[in-house]
Scaffold this motif. Structure first.
Motif, mmCIF file in Angstrom:
data_model
loop_
_atom_site.group_PDB
_atom_site.id
_atom_site.type_symbol
_atom_site.label_atom_id
_atom_site.label_comp_id
_atom_site.label_asym_id
_atom_site.label_seq_id
_atom_site.Cartn_x
_atom_site.Cartn_y
_atom_site.Cartn_z
ATOM 1 N N GLU A 169 93.550 112.925 62.918
ATOM 2 C CA GLU A 169 92.208 112.619 63.424
ATOM 3 C C GLU A 169 92.031 111.119 63.624
ATOM 4 O O GLU A 169 91.517 110.678 64.659
ATOM 5 N N LEU A 170 92.455 110.336 62.640
ATOM 6 C CA LEU A 170 92.339 108.881 62.751
ATOM 7 C C LEU A 170 93.143 108.354 63.928
ATOM 8 O O LEU A 170 92.642 107.547 64.724
ATOM 9 N N ASP A 171 94.393 108.797 64.053
ATOM 10 C CA ASP A 171 95.238 108.348 65.164
ATOM 11 C C ASP A 171 94.606 108.713 66.510
ATOM 12 O O ASP A 171 94.597 107.907 67.443
ATOM 13 N N TYR A 172 94.066 109.919 66.605
ATOM 14 C CA TYR A 172 93.448 110.370 67.846
ATOM 15 C C TYR A 172 92.253 109.484 68.198
ATOM 16 O O TYR A 172 92.122 109.030 69.341
ATOM 17 N N LEU A 173 91.399 109.230 67.230
ATOM 18 C CA LEU A 173 90.199 108.437 67.494
ATOM 19 C C LEU A 173 90.524 106.967 67.736
ATOM 20 O O LEU A 173 89.893 106.320 68.583
ATOM 21 N N ILE A 174 91.503 106.441 67.052
ATOM 22 C CA ILE A 174 91.943 105.065 67.313
ATOM 23 C C ILE A 174 92.469 104.966 68.740
ATOM 24 O O ILE A 174 92.198 104.005 69.455
ATOM 25 N N GLY A 175 93.187 105.988 69.177
ATOM 26 C CA GLY A 175 93.669 106.048 70.553
ATOM 27 C C GLY A 175 92.543 106.127 71.575
ATOM 28 O O GLY A 175 92.732 105.807 72.751
ATOM 29 N N LYS A 176 91.365 106.549 71.141
ATOM 30 C CA LYS A 176 90.190 106.641 72.015
ATOM 31 C C LYS A 176 89.302 105.396 71.912
ATOM 32 O O LYS A 176 88.189 105.375 72.429
ATOM 33 N N GLY A 177 89.809 104.352 71.223
ATOM 34 C CA GLY A 177 89.078 103.088 71.173
ATOM 35 C C GLY A 177 88.278 102.824 69.911
ATOM 36 O O GLY A 177 87.569 101.830 69.820
ATOM 37 N N TYR A 178 88.373 103.698 68.928
ATOM 38 C CA TYR A 178 87.670 103.476 67.663
ATOM 39 C C TYR A 178 88.514 102.597 66.750
ATOM 40 O O TYR A 178 89.725 102.506 66.896
ATOM 41 N N ARG A 179 87.850 101.981 65.779
ATOM 42 C CA ARG A 179 88.539 101.194 64.759
ATOM 43 C C ARG A 179 87.787 101.355 63.447
ATOM 44 O O ARG A 179 86.623 101.755 63.430
ATOM 45 N N LEU A 180 88.467 101.059 62.361
ATOM 46 C CA LEU A 180 87.835 101.121 61.049
ATOM 47 C C LEU A 180 86.863 99.963 60.885
ATOM 48 O O LEU A 180 87.141 98.845 61.347
ATOM 49 N N ASN A 181 85.746 100.205 60.200
ATOM 50 C CA ASN A 181 84.871 99.085 59.862
ATOM 51 C C ASN A 181 85.503 98.312 58.701
ATOM 52 O O ASN A 181 86.553 98.705 58.184
ATOM 53 N N SER A 182 84.904 97.222 58.279
ATOM 54 C CA SER A 182 85.519 96.338 57.284
ATOM 55 C C SER A 182 85.691 96.990 55.920
ATOM 56 O O SER A 182 86.565 96.591 55.149
ATOM 57 N N THR A 183 84.887 97.994 55.614
ATOM 58 C CA THR A 183 85.009 98.653 54.302
ATOM 59 C C THR A 183 85.813 99.952 54.360
ATOM 60 O O THR A 183 86.038 100.587 53.348
ATOM 61 N N GLY A 184 86.233 100.348 55.575
ATOM 62 C CA GLY A 184 87.017 101.564 55.741
ATOM 63 C C GLY A 184 86.229 102.838 55.535
ATOM 64 O O GLY A 184 86.810 103.895 55.306
ATOM 65 N N THR A 185 84.912 102.758 55.649
ATOM 66 C CA THR A 185 84.059 103.926 55.439
ATOM 67 C C THR A 185 83.536 104.546 56.721
ATOM 68 O O THR A 185 82.889 105.587 56.677
ATOM 69 N N GLN A 186 83.779 103.883 57.853
ATOM 70 C CA GLN A 186 83.326 104.401 59.139
ATOM 71 C C GLN A 186 84.334 104.059 60.218
ATOM 72 O O GLN A 186 85.073 103.079 60.107
#
Length: 146
Positions: free
Chosen positions: A126-143
């Motif tokens: 899920e993370l890889d898919y969403l990162i591939g769609k332009g998302y990134r982790l926020n600074s605390t890794g909670t969103q």
């Protein structure tokens, strides 16, 4: 229209994802069918989809947090999930993610992530898919954020 056992038909519930897996099983809030939720939303706002909050993470953590927050989550009953192939499972998961993206949901992670390389399983997919769609982790890794 209802089936003989009183359950909604595919026509009433909308498009089916895989065989007999109704899409209202894939994410959303427990208790309401997609038809009920969509009818209520359309009646109140004239819109079919609205931005909300979705929770991703490791099972069962994301289920529990989503319940606490009243957020959407990917959840297919085990009796159906266990009959699906891995390809069907990922396709259903991906459909949930795509709908989450389309709605513009706020994405909360039940298990904070500071290093994606330390995450495994479906959560990593899920993370890889969403990162591939332009998302990134926020600074605390909670969103996940755009």
């Amino acid at each position: 229209m209802r089936n003989l056992n009183g359950t909604p038909t595919a026509t009433e519930e909308g498009v089916l994802a895989f065989g007999s897996l109704p899409l209202w099983f894939i994410g959303g809030n427990a208790g309401a069918t997609q038809a009920e939720a969509s009818t209520k939303l359309f009646g109140e706002t004239g819109q079919v989809a609205k931005t909300g909050t979705s929770v991703l993470g490791k099972y069962p953590d994301y289920i529990n947090l989503a319940s606490e927050l009243g957020a959407k989550r990917f959840n297919v009953p085990a009796s159906i999930w266990n009959k699906m192939t891995p390809v069907q499972q990922w396709a259903a998961n991906q459909k949930f993610l795509d709908r989450m993206i389309m709605r513009g949901d706020k994405i909360i992670l039940s298990n904070p992530v500071l290093d994606v390389n330390k995450v495994s399983g479906a959560f990593r997919l899920e993370l890889d898919y969403l990162i591939g769609k332009g998302y990134r982790l926020n600074s605390t890794g909670t969103q996940l954020i755009k």
